[in-house]
Motif scaffolding. Structure first.
Motif, PDB file in Angstrom:
ATOM      1  N   MET A 109      43.080  29.029  41.674  1.00 39.87           N
ATOM      2  CA  MET A 109      43.382  29.183  40.244  1.00 39.87           C
ATOM      3  C   MET A 109      43.554  27.811  39.590  1.00 39.87           C
ATOM      4  SD  MET A 109      45.997  32.387  40.686  1.00 39.87           S
ATOM      5  CE  MET A 109      45.457  33.782  41.701  1.00 39.87           C
ATOM      6  N   LEU A 110      44.228  26.898  40.304  1.00 41.33           N
ATOM      7  CA  LEU A 110      44.450  25.546  39.774  1.00 41.33           C
ATOM      8  C   LEU A 110      43.123  24.827  39.521  1.00 41.33           C
ATOM      9  CD1 LEU A 110      47.024  22.929  41.022  1.00 41.33           C
ATOM     10  CD2 LEU A 110      44.650  22.299  40.708  1.00 41.33           C
ATOM     11  N   VAL A 111      42.215  24.832  40.511  1.00 39.79           N
ATOM     12  CA  VAL A 111      40.946  24.112  40.318  1.00 39.79           C
ATOM     13  C   VAL A 111      40.085  24.787  39.265  1.00 39.79           C
ATOM     14  CG1 VAL A 111      40.979  23.059  42.609  1.00 39.79           C
ATOM     15  CG2 VAL A 111      39.782  25.226  42.298  1.00 39.79           C
ATOM     16  N   SER A 112      40.216  26.112  39.127  1.00 43.66           N
ATOM     17  CA  SER A 112      39.491  26.826  38.073  1.00 43.66           C
ATOM     18  C   SER A 112      40.002  26.419  36.694  1.00 43.66           C
ATOM     19  CB  SER A 112      39.630  28.340  38.258  1.00 43.66           C
ATOM     20  OG  SER A 112      39.062  28.753  39.483  1.00 43.66           O
ATOM     21  N   ALA A 113      41.305  26.219  36.600  1.00 42.51           N
ATOM     22  CA  ALA A 113      41.881  25.734  35.347  1.00 42.51           C
ATOM     23  C   ALA A 113      41.394  24.328  35.037  1.00 42.51           C
ATOM     24  CB  ALA A 113      43.413  25.749  35.434  1.00 42.51           C
ATOM     25  N   PHE A 114      41.251  23.508  36.077  1.00 45.34           N
ATOM     26  CA  PHE A 114      40.922  22.091  35.892  1.00 45.34           C
ATOM     27  C   PHE A 114      39.454  21.881  35.539  1.00 45.34           C
ATOM     28  CE2 PHE A 114      39.929  17.782  37.483  1.00 45.34           C
ATOM     29  CZ  PHE A 114      40.889  17.057  36.791  1.00 45.34           C
ATOM     30  N   ALA A 115      38.555  22.496  36.299  1.00 49.11           N
ATOM     31  CA  ALA A 115      37.118  22.225  36.132  1.00 49.11           C
ATOM     32  C   ALA A 115      36.398  23.291  35.324  1.00 49.11           C
ATOM     33  CB  ALA A 115      36.461  22.093  37.504  1.00 49.11           C
ATOM     34  N   GLY A 116      37.094  24.393  35.027  1.00 51.78           N
ATOM     35  CA  GLY A 116      36.462  25.500  34.308  1.00 51.78           C
ATOM     36  C   GLY A 116      36.155  26.638  35.262  1.00 51.78           C
ATOM     37  N   TYR A 117      36.553  27.844  34.884  1.00 55.39           N
ATOM     38  CA  TYR A 117      36.409  29.009  35.767  1.00 55.39           C
ATOM     39  C   TYR A 117      34.956  29.223  36.183  1.00 55.39           C
ATOM     40  CZ  TYR A 117      36.392  33.846  37.365  1.00 55.39           C
ATOM     41  OH  TYR A 117      36.197  34.979  38.117  1.00 55.39           O
ATOM     42  N   ASP A 118      34.046  29.244  35.218  1.00 57.46           N
ATOM     43  CA  ASP A 118      32.643  29.510  35.542  1.00 57.46           C
ATOM     44  C   ASP A 118      32.048  28.397  36.397  1.00 57.46           C
ATOM     45  OD1 ASP A 118      32.687  31.888  34.119  1.00 57.46           O
ATOM     46  OD2 ASP A 118      31.946  30.978  32.265  1.00 57.46           O
ATOM     47  N   ASN A 119      32.455  27.161  36.139  1.00 61.80           N
ATOM     48  CA  ASN A 119      31.947  26.033  36.931  1.00 61.80           C
ATOM     49  C   ASN A 119      32.382  26.151  38.391  1.00 61.80           C
ATOM     50  OD1 ASN A 119      30.862  24.977  34.570  1.00 61.80           O
ATOM     51  ND2 ASN A 119      32.655  23.692  34.159  1.00 61.80           N
ATOM     52  N   ILE A 120      33.635  26.553  38.613  1.00 65.16           N
ATOM     53  CA  ILE A 120      34.131  26.693  39.983  1.00 65.16           C
ATOM     54  C   ILE A 120      33.462  27.875  40.682  1.00 65.16           C
ATOM     55  CG2 ILE A 120      36.171  27.306  41.366  1.00 65.16           C
ATOM     56  CD1 ILE A 120      36.077  24.359  40.624  1.00 65.16           C
ATOM     57  N   ARG A 121      33.289  28.986  39.980  1.00 64.11           N
ATOM     58  CA  ARG A 121      32.582  30.123  40.597  1.00 64.11           C
ATOM     59  C   ARG A 121      31.193  29.697  41.050  1.00 64.11           C
ATOM     60  NH1 ARG A 121      35.381  34.546  42.198  1.00 64.11           N
ATOM     61  NH2 ARG A 121      33.499  35.797  42.059  1.00 64.11           N
ATOM     62  N   ALA A 122      30.501  28.962  40.200  1.00 65.55           N
ATOM     63  CA  ALA A 122      29.152  28.507  40.545  1.00 65.55           C
ATOM     64  C   ALA A 122      29.184  27.513  41.698  1.00 65.55           C
ATOM     65  CB  ALA A 122      28.482  27.878  39.316  1.00 65.55           C
ATOM     66  N   ALA A 123      30.179  26.615  41.688  1.00 65.76           N
ATOM     67  CA  ALA A 123      30.281  25.604  42.735  1.00 65.76           C
ATOM     68  C   ALA A 123      30.565  26.245  44.090  1.00 65.76           C
ATOM     69  CB  ALA A 123      31.376  24.599  42.379  1.00 65.76           C
ATOM     70  N   TYR A 124      31.449  27.245  44.125  1.00 58.75           N
ATOM     71  CA  TYR A 124      31.755  27.903  45.390  1.00 58.75           C
ATOM     72  C   TYR A 124      30.552  28.686  45.908  1.00 58.75           C
ATOM     73  CZ  TYR A 124      36.721  26.785  45.947  1.00 58.75           C
ATOM     74  OH  TYR A 124      37.904  26.135  46.184  1.00 58.75           O
ATOM     75  N   ALA A 125      29.825  29.348  45.007  1.00 63.86           N
ATOM     76  CA  ALA A 125      28.611  30.056  45.431  1.00 63.86           C
ATOM     77  C   ALA A 125      27.592  29.075  46.002  1.00 63.86           C
ATOM     78  CB  ALA A 125      28.016  30.825  44.247  1.00 63.86           C
ATOM     79  N   HIS A 126      27.458  27.921  45.363  1.00 69.22           N
ATOM     80  CA  HIS A 126      26.554  26.871  45.843  1.00 69.22           C
ATOM     81  C   HIS A 126      27.002  26.370  47.215  1.00 69.22           C
ATOM     82  CE1 HIS A 126      23.971  23.240  45.565  1.00 69.22           C
ATOM     83  NE2 HIS A 126      24.997  22.631  46.127  1.00 69.22           N
TER      84      HIS A 126
END
Length: 340
Positions: free
Chosen positions: A301-318
């Motif tokens: 949740m913290l990193v999603s707040a920091f970098a943007g929720y959609d960006n983190i979802r995409a980064a984890y999928a990558h």
């Protein structure tokens, strides 16, 4: 408004790193800058930081905090020291078939007896017969995270500490710092990248998943942190000169942001229960070095707040597609704060 299920993801078990790489800085690094992702090696961080940037590290040292023992009745127990209160007193998690009452003696590591004191929430107060730190070092074992399937060995005792670990008190490592070896730190300093330190003693709560769908109902675990005046001065000088403050790990981030709740970073020591979720306004940190985190965890949740929720979802999928190594002994990310 986000809920717990928004922070779930499927992770193939084989991507959970069970052992560290032989060389600290040989990890992979996923750079995430907005929606742009770049696959790198961790040593590339030399080229991604500028002279005048400030790296802020957490210098906590992991205690040998796990003990096996027996109650006076002969029943087996497991104790995990969560926090050292003073030279002879700790709060600990105790696993036993029946809760040990106040006054009971427990034999730990077949070496010494502790006396059970009052309950403190989920923790027990344990009174040690002599210096806690000495007994932990001599008889305790390193508490590796629950998803690592082997017992800690001599290699873990070296590699599950950062090279700059100094202040004993954590039961889990600030794992983003595990990627830095002394040679890399020296190269960064030669490049003009500044270094500063905070102390946040990481508790076992860092591994606990959130169990309520409504995040506003979650009770955040508490951790003790210290921010020296020298670090405050370094942060202010960096900002004034146009440099970026780069937190090494979510624990450094939590300390810096906890100390910034007045709007500007302040020196001091305190307990923090700061729970950072999307919508939080970051006050001090500009970039974050971090590992990949557990599903449904407060750190995700913290990193999603920091970098943007959609960006983190995409980064984890990558990262899953590209078979990055996850969690404490895994690979790293370099995130830029999404202040839009």
């Amino acid at each position: 408004m986000y809920s717990l299920s928004d922070f779930d993801f499927e992770l193939p078990p084989e991507l959970i790193a069970q052992t560290p790489l032989a060389e600290r800085s040989a990890s992979r690094l996923l750079q995430v800058d907005g929606a742009v992702m770049t696959d790198r090696r961790f040593a590339d961080i030399l080229d991604l930081l500028n002279p005048g940037d400030l790296l802020v590290f957490n210098d906590t040292r992991v205690l040998k905090a796990r003990f096996f023992g027996v109650k006076e009745s002969g029943g087996k127990i497991e104790a995990l020291v969560e926090r050292v209160l003073d030279q002879r007193t700790v709060h600990a998690q105790v696993r036993a078939s029946k809760s040990p009452p106040p006054g009971m003696k427990i034999r730990l590591a077949d070496a010494f007896d502790v006396t059970v004191g009052e309950r403190f929430g989920e923790f027990y107060t344990l009174h040690f017969p002599s210096d806690v730190f000495e007994l932990l070092e001599q008889y305790g074992s390193l508490p590796l995270p629950p998803y690592i399937e082997h017992e800690a060995d001599a290699f873990d005792e070296t590699r599950y500490q950062t090279v700059y670990a100094k202040e004993p008190g954590a039961v889990a490592a600030p794992t983003a710092g595990l990627h830095f070896d002394q040679a890399l730190l020296d190269q960064l300093a030669a490049r003009g990248v500044k270094q500063a330190f905070v102390t946040l003693h990481v508790g076992a709560g860092t591994f606990q998943p959130v169990r309520v769908e409504d995040l506003s109902q979650h009770k955040m675990h508490s951790e003790w942190y210290t921010i020296p005046q020298a670090t405050v001065d370094a942060v202010r000088a960096t900002k004034a000169a146009g440099g970026r403050v780069v937190a090494v790990g979510t624990t450094s981030m939590r300390a810096l942001e906890s100390g910034s709740q007045s709007g500007q970073l302040q020196a001091g020591s305190a307990d923090t229960q700061l729970f950072i979720t999307p919508g939080y306004t970051f006050k001090t940190v500009d970039r974050l070095v971090t590992n990949f985190h557990l599903p449904k965890s407060t750190l995700l949740m913290l990193v999603s707040a920091f970098a943007g929720y959609d960006n983190i979802r995409a980064a984890y999928a990558h990262a899953i597609r590209e078979k990055y190594r996850f969690f404490s002994y895994g690979d790293a990310m370099l995130l830029t704060c999404n202040r839009g």
